[in-house]
Design an enzyme around this catalytic site. Structure first.
Site, PDB file in Angstrom:
ATOM      1  N   ASP A  34      -5.630  13.102 -32.115  1.00  0.00           N
ATOM      2  CA  ASP A  34      -6.953  12.845 -32.160  1.00  0.00           C
ATOM      3  C   ASP A  34      -7.825  13.975 -33.153  1.00  0.00           C
ATOM      4  O   ASP A  34      -7.449  15.139 -33.028  1.00  0.00           O
ATOM      5  CB  ASP A  34      -7.360  13.257 -30.557  1.00  0.00           C
ATOM      6  CG  ASP A  34      -9.016  12.829 -30.367  1.00  0.00           C
ATOM      7  OD1 ASP A  34      -9.590  13.286 -31.042  1.00  0.00           O
ATOM      8  OD2 ASP A  34      -9.127  12.062 -29.543  1.00  0.00           O
ATOM      9  N   SER A  85     -14.462  10.229 -30.604  1.00  0.00           N
ATOM     10  CA  SER A  85     -13.255   9.483 -30.360  1.00  0.00           C
ATOM     11  C   SER A  85     -13.385   8.151 -29.587  1.00  0.00           C
ATOM     12  O   SER A  85     -12.784   7.288 -29.411  1.00  0.00           O
ATOM     13  CB  SER A  85     -12.523  10.342 -29.171  1.00  0.00           C
ATOM     14  OG  SER A  85     -11.802  11.501 -30.100  1.00  0.00           O
ATOM     15  N   THR A 139     -10.239   8.633 -25.613  1.00  0.00           N
ATOM     16  CA  THR A 139      -9.339   7.722 -26.274  1.00  0.00           C
ATOM     17  C   THR A 139      -8.487   6.688 -25.401  1.00  0.00           C
ATOM     18  O   THR A 139      -8.305   5.670 -25.719  1.00  0.00           O
ATOM     19  CB  THR A 139      -8.091   8.532 -27.190  1.00  0.00           C
ATOM     20  OG1 THR A 139      -9.418   9.391 -28.086  1.00  0.00           O
ATOM     21  CG2 THR A 139      -7.474   7.970 -28.171  1.00  0.00           C
ATOM     22  N   ASP A 356      -8.100   9.248 -35.269  1.00  0.00           N
ATOM     23  CA  ASP A 356      -9.273   8.407 -34.909  1.00  0.00           C
ATOM     24  C   ASP A 356     -10.551   8.862 -35.683  1.00  0.00           C
ATOM     25  O   ASP A 356     -11.115   8.081 -36.006  1.00  0.00           O
ATOM     26  CB  ASP A 356      -9.587   8.635 -33.582  1.00  0.00           C
ATOM     27  CG  ASP A 356      -9.568   9.916 -32.999  1.00  0.00           C
ATOM     28  OD1 ASP A 356      -9.317  10.918 -33.432  1.00  0.00           O
ATOM     29  OD2 ASP A 356     -10.062  10.094 -31.808  1.00  0.00           O
ATOM     30  N   HIS A 402     -16.954  17.244 -35.861  1.00  0.00           N
ATOM     31  CA  HIS A 402     -16.107  16.326 -36.479  1.00  0.00           C
ATOM     32  C   HIS A 402     -16.808  16.038 -38.060  1.00  0.00           C
ATOM     33  O   HIS A 402     -18.114  16.491 -38.249  1.00  0.00           O
ATOM     34  CB  HIS A 402     -16.259  14.914 -36.016  1.00  0.00           C
ATOM     35  CG  HIS A 402     -15.718  14.627 -34.645  1.00  0.00           C
ATOM     36  ND1 HIS A 402     -15.835  13.724 -33.834  1.00  0.00           N
ATOM     37  CD2 HIS A 402     -15.022  15.658 -33.821  1.00  0.00           C
ATOM     38  CE1 HIS A 402     -15.184  13.837 -32.614  1.00  0.00           C
ATOM     39  NE2 HIS A 402     -14.750  15.290 -32.617  1.00  0.00           N
TER      40      HIS A 402
HETATM   41 ZN   LIG Z   1     -13.796  15.694 -30.714  1.00  0.00          ZN
END
Ligand SMILES: [Zn+2]
Length: 442
Positions: A34, A85, A139, A356, A402
């Site tokens: 992840d 995610s 996820t 991801d 992210h």
């Molecule tokens: Zn995250």
């Protein structure tokens, strides 16, 4: 109990053409780090193996790049270049592109998107999930459930006005069973057809299920035929003739490695350090152990689809803890070593390693780390050199966020030499689906 394709193969074809296991029992093991983008892999490679070292994943046959995809909920025509995610996992699990917090449901319409696990279950193919996150987290949930918001992990977490959910505003009113929905993510896993699910998130299964006076979600899982295990020792001897739900911690699992967090560098260069083993990690099963248990459980089914996720690569990048996400890559590495050894005697196995979405961590000059506007850490790598790691996607009072970089896809197994070197994230769904001989639901 469903017949394995091995048994079917033996009954139908043995007298005619024999059974070629390598053709008849396709398997997929999909490993998702992840947030494990190329920066994170580079950080882990430098730290764990030094400047001339290689990782296990560096020896895979195929290496390409994936564009992670998501769209705006307000306008599904509008593409977003930084994803999370939930939509990333929906792309991989269902082949659709959806919006920020949805769990395998279409944007706006809230319709369910068919997952590869549902296709596999319908076809009599074994299905498994291994994760260091809660099994109800975005996820793994995207492979096993459909809800309008990722926060709806348990029956008590369905609306925002719940004191257990102080953060964010959301509601999953349409997902209540009394409203014709399938319930929370935990209730859907409990009522589902997975063969083996291993990870954290026990607290969501300890909640009283919707419409029950006292029965917890865990009881619904047992009533549906799951054997529930909660300790590392039980994992060593799981029965193979029943479905397994392993919930080893209340939330997500602790990281394998720990060390100082990154700090604002305006006071000068931070002191270099090495990571140390996290004592809290000793009581939880390693990803490797969960994977071995899942593979031996699924093997009896012939064909299977197994998804393995490590969450530390995401969580500890949010927390600006480099040792946490390096330990996440290390867990993937030791697991991948086992999986590739298994593949040597199982040429029908397709192994995919991917991430991801991109994340915040970046390698920067160790000598000039104090000129970074973000949080920095300096780590002593395997060859005794110093590596600078920087987190600068958000202000210091927020979790690191992210980023939108392309993410790696690595693979070994049948057909990988034909793959293009750049793909959209949804193509992973079709690659896995085709390998398993499953029809396209889209
Ligand atoms: Zn995250």
């Amino acid at each position: 109990m469903r017949l394995s394709s091995n048994i079917i193969c033996g009954l139908v074809f043995l007298s005619l053409i024999g059974c070629a296991r390598s053709v008849d029992e396709p398997k997929v093991i999909l490993i998702i780090g992840d947030g494990m983008d190329d920066q994170q892999i580079s950080i882990a490679r430098n730290y764990l193996a030094g400047s001339s070292g290689r990782l296990v994943m560096d020896a895979m046959q195929y290496r390409g790049a994936i564009r992670a995809q998501s769209v705006s909920e307000a306008n599904p025509e509008e593409h977003l270049y930084v994803t999370g995610s939930a939509p990333a996992a929906a792309a991989i699990a269902t082949g659709i592109i959806t919006s920020g917090v949805r769990i395998s449901t279409f944007p706006q319409t809230d319709k369910d998107a068919v997952t590869i696990m549902e296709l596999a279950n319908d076809a009599g193919i074994g299905t498994g999930i291994v994760t260091t996150a809660s099994v109800t987290d975005a996820t793994p949930a995207s492979f096993m459930a459909h809800v309008s918001h990722r926060a709806c992990q348990g029956p008590e977490n369905m609306v925002r006005n719940n004191e257990r959910n102080p953060r964010g505003s959301y509601e999953c009113i349409g997902d209540y069973k009394r409203n014709g929905g399938k319930g929370s993510i935990a209730e859907q896993i409990a009522a589902g057809e997975m063969d083996i699910v291993l990870g954290g998130g026990r607290r969501y299964f300890d909640q009283v299920a919707e419409g029950e006076s006292e029965n917890q979600v865990l009881q619904l899982a047992r009533d549906n035929g799951f054997e529930v295990i909660t300790s590392r020792s039980e994992l060593q001897a799981i029965p193979h003739d029943t479905s397994i739900l392993g919930l080893f911690v209340p939330d997500l699992m602790p990281p394998m490695l720990r060390g100082n967090g990154a700090t604002i560098a305006d006071a000068g260069l931070p002191e270099p350090y090495a990571c140390e083993d996290n004592p809290e990690f000793a009581d939880v099963p390693r990803v490797l152990e969960m994977t071995k248990a899942a593979v031996s459980h699924l093997e009896s089914r012939g064909s299977f689809m197994l998804v393995i996720e490590n969450e530390a690569t995401d969580e500890h990048a949010h927390l600006r803890q480099p040792c946490g996400h390096i330990g996440g890559v290390a867990q993937i590495e030791e697991t991948l070593k086992f999986v590739l050894q298994y593949a040597e005697s199982h040429p029908e196995l397709l192994v995919i390693v991917t991430a991801d979405h991109g994340h915040a961590a970046q390698i920067i000059s160790a000598q000039r780390a104090n000129s970074s506007p973000g949080h920095v850490a300096r780590l002593i790598t395997a060859d005794g050199s110093i590596m600078g790691v920087n987190y600068a996607t958000t202000r210091s009072n927020m979790r690191a966020a992210h980023s939108g970089v392309q993410v790696p896809i690595l693979a070994s197994g049948p057909g990988v030499e034909q793959w293009p070197v750049f793909m959209q994230q949804t193509e992973i769904f079709h690659i896995a689906r085709k390998h398993l001989g499953l029809n396209d639901p889209l």
